[in-house]
Design a protein around this motif. Structure first.
Motif, mmCIF file in Angstrom:
data_model
loop_
_atom_site.group_PDB
_atom_site.id
_atom_site.type_symbol
_atom_site.label_atom_id
_atom_site.label_comp_id
_atom_site.label_asym_id
_atom_site.label_seq_id
_atom_site.Cartn_x
_atom_site.Cartn_y
_atom_site.Cartn_z
ATOM 1 N N ARG A 1 44.460 42.108 26.526
ATOM 2 C CA ARG A 1 45.436 41.144 26.684
ATOM 3 C C ARG A 1 45.320 40.493 28.124
ATOM 4 O O ARG A 1 45.080 41.036 29.048
ATOM 5 N N TYR A 2 45.391 39.149 27.970
ATOM 6 C CA TYR A 2 45.498 38.261 29.324
ATOM 7 C C TYR A 2 46.893 37.577 29.244
ATOM 8 O O TYR A 2 47.222 36.779 28.371
ATOM 9 N N ALA A 3 47.820 38.056 30.354
ATOM 10 C CA ALA A 3 49.238 37.770 30.246
ATOM 11 C C ALA A 3 49.147 36.459 30.657
ATOM 12 O O ALA A 3 50.333 35.783 30.179
ATOM 13 N N ASP A 4 48.393 35.675 31.370
ATOM 14 C CA ASP A 4 48.540 34.447 31.900
ATOM 15 C C ASP A 4 48.327 33.412 30.795
ATOM 16 O O ASP A 4 48.846 32.104 31.138
ATOM 17 N N GLY A 5 47.503 33.528 30.102
ATOM 18 C CA GLY A 5 46.934 32.612 29.000
ATOM 19 C C GLY A 5 45.830 31.643 29.786
ATOM 20 O O GLY A 5 45.674 31.821 31.142
ATOM 21 N N VAL A 6 45.238 31.239 28.895
ATOM 22 C CA VAL A 6 43.985 30.356 29.519
ATOM 23 C C VAL A 6 44.217 28.777 29.090
ATOM 24 O O VAL A 6 44.328 28.412 28.171
ATOM 25 N N ALA A 7 44.381 27.922 30.064
ATOM 26 C CA ALA A 7 44.841 26.638 29.950
ATOM 27 C C ALA A 7 43.483 25.789 30.004
ATOM 28 O O ALA A 7 43.381 24.614 29.379
ATOM 29 N N ASN A 8 42.275 26.189 30.346
ATOM 30 C CA ASN A 8 41.160 25.149 30.646
ATOM 31 C C ASN A 8 39.802 26.120 30.610
ATOM 32 O O ASN A 8 39.863 27.340 30.602
ATOM 33 N N ALA A 9 38.699 25.527 30.750
ATOM 34 C CA ALA A 9 37.284 26.080 30.637
ATOM 35 C C ALA A 9 37.227 26.883 31.850
ATOM 36 O O ALA A 9 36.768 27.825 31.744
ATOM 37 N N ARG A 10 37.680 26.323 33.089
ATOM 38 C CA ARG A 10 37.408 26.945 34.352
ATOM 39 C C ARG A 10 38.443 28.276 34.214
ATOM 40 O O ARG A 10 37.760 29.765 34.614
ATOM 41 N N GLU A 11 39.613 28.340 33.875
ATOM 42 C CA GLU A 11 40.213 29.700 33.759
ATOM 43 C C GLU A 11 39.494 30.747 32.562
ATOM 44 O O GLU A 11 39.848 31.986 32.660
ATOM 45 N N LEU A 12 39.055 30.184 31.604
ATOM 46 C CA LEU A 12 38.388 30.936 30.596
ATOM 47 C C LEU A 12 37.380 31.648 31.041
ATOM 48 O O LEU A 12 36.998 33.040 30.965
ATOM 49 N N PHE A 13 36.489 31.006 31.974
ATOM 50 C CA PHE A 13 35.430 31.752 32.641
ATOM 51 C C PHE A 13 35.754 32.757 33.616
ATOM 52 O O PHE A 13 35.017 33.887 34.008
ATOM 53 N N GLU A 14 36.930 32.442 34.368
ATOM 54 C CA GLU A 14 37.394 33.296 35.320
ATOM 55 C C GLU A 14 38.010 34.552 34.674
ATOM 56 O O GLU A 14 37.537 35.715 35.315
ATOM 57 N N ALA A 15 38.612 34.298 33.637
ATOM 58 C CA ALA A 15 39.345 35.494 32.884
ATOM 59 C C ALA A 15 38.147 36.325 32.323
ATOM 60 O O ALA A 15 38.193 37.674 32.556
ATOM 61 N N LEU A 16 37.244 35.704 31.711
ATOM 62 C CA LEU A 16 36.155 36.347 31.356
ATOM 63 C C LEU A 16 35.197 37.462 32.364
ATOM 64 O O LEU A 16 34.975 38.379 32.077
#
Length: 144
Positions: free
Chosen positions: A69-84
């Motif tokens: 689970r990722y609580a903040d959600g992913v809004a763009n590609a940058r956040e996708l890579f950071e979360a991953l």
């Protein structure tokens, strides 16, 4: 499709693949180590190795799913890579710590086993050797 779902799918693909790869590598290479720890008992080494692999899968895949689970959600590609990167990095650290823990425990068992082998007397209690008997326990004869 929502980028958070894409992050979940990529995360699961990477972490499950890493878990399988690490488990297979540890199983293949750890078997030799276990056979040594268990005094060459190949069947017992195979059984213990299999149990360790099953436990490894259960703990790691359980952690991977709980950490999904990722609580903040992913809004763009940058956040996708950071979360991953954060999530995969944490999973890799957990895999490494588990590996080091297993090696540490097995090396302690191996060390204790080696000490026990060294403490085994050459003859059982109450046994004796006749005078002049040759063997690894006999004192070297004078003049040799």
């Amino acid at each position: 499709m929502d980028l958070t779902v894409v992050a979940y799918v990529i995360y699961l693909l990477i972490t499950v693949a890493l878990t399988v790869w690490v488990a297979r590598t540890l199983s293949r290479n750890g078997r030799i180590f276990l056979a040594d720890v268990l005094h060459g008992n190949e069947k017992l080494a195979d059984a213990v190795n299999h149990l360790l692999v099953v436990g490894f899968y259960l703990v790691n895949l359980g952690f991977v799913t709980l950490y999904l689970r990722y609580a903040d959600g992913v809004a763009n590609a940058r956040e996708l890579f950071e979360a991953l990167s954060v999530k995969v990095g944490v999973v890799l650290l957990v895999l490494g710590v588990m590996h080091l823990g297993n090696v540490w425990i097995l090396s302690r068992i191996r060390r204790r086993s080696a000490l026990e082998r060294k403490q085994t007397p050459p003859l059982p209690p109450g046994a004796w050797t006749p005078p002049g008997a040759q063997g690894p326990w006999a004192a070297p004869a004078a003049g040799r």
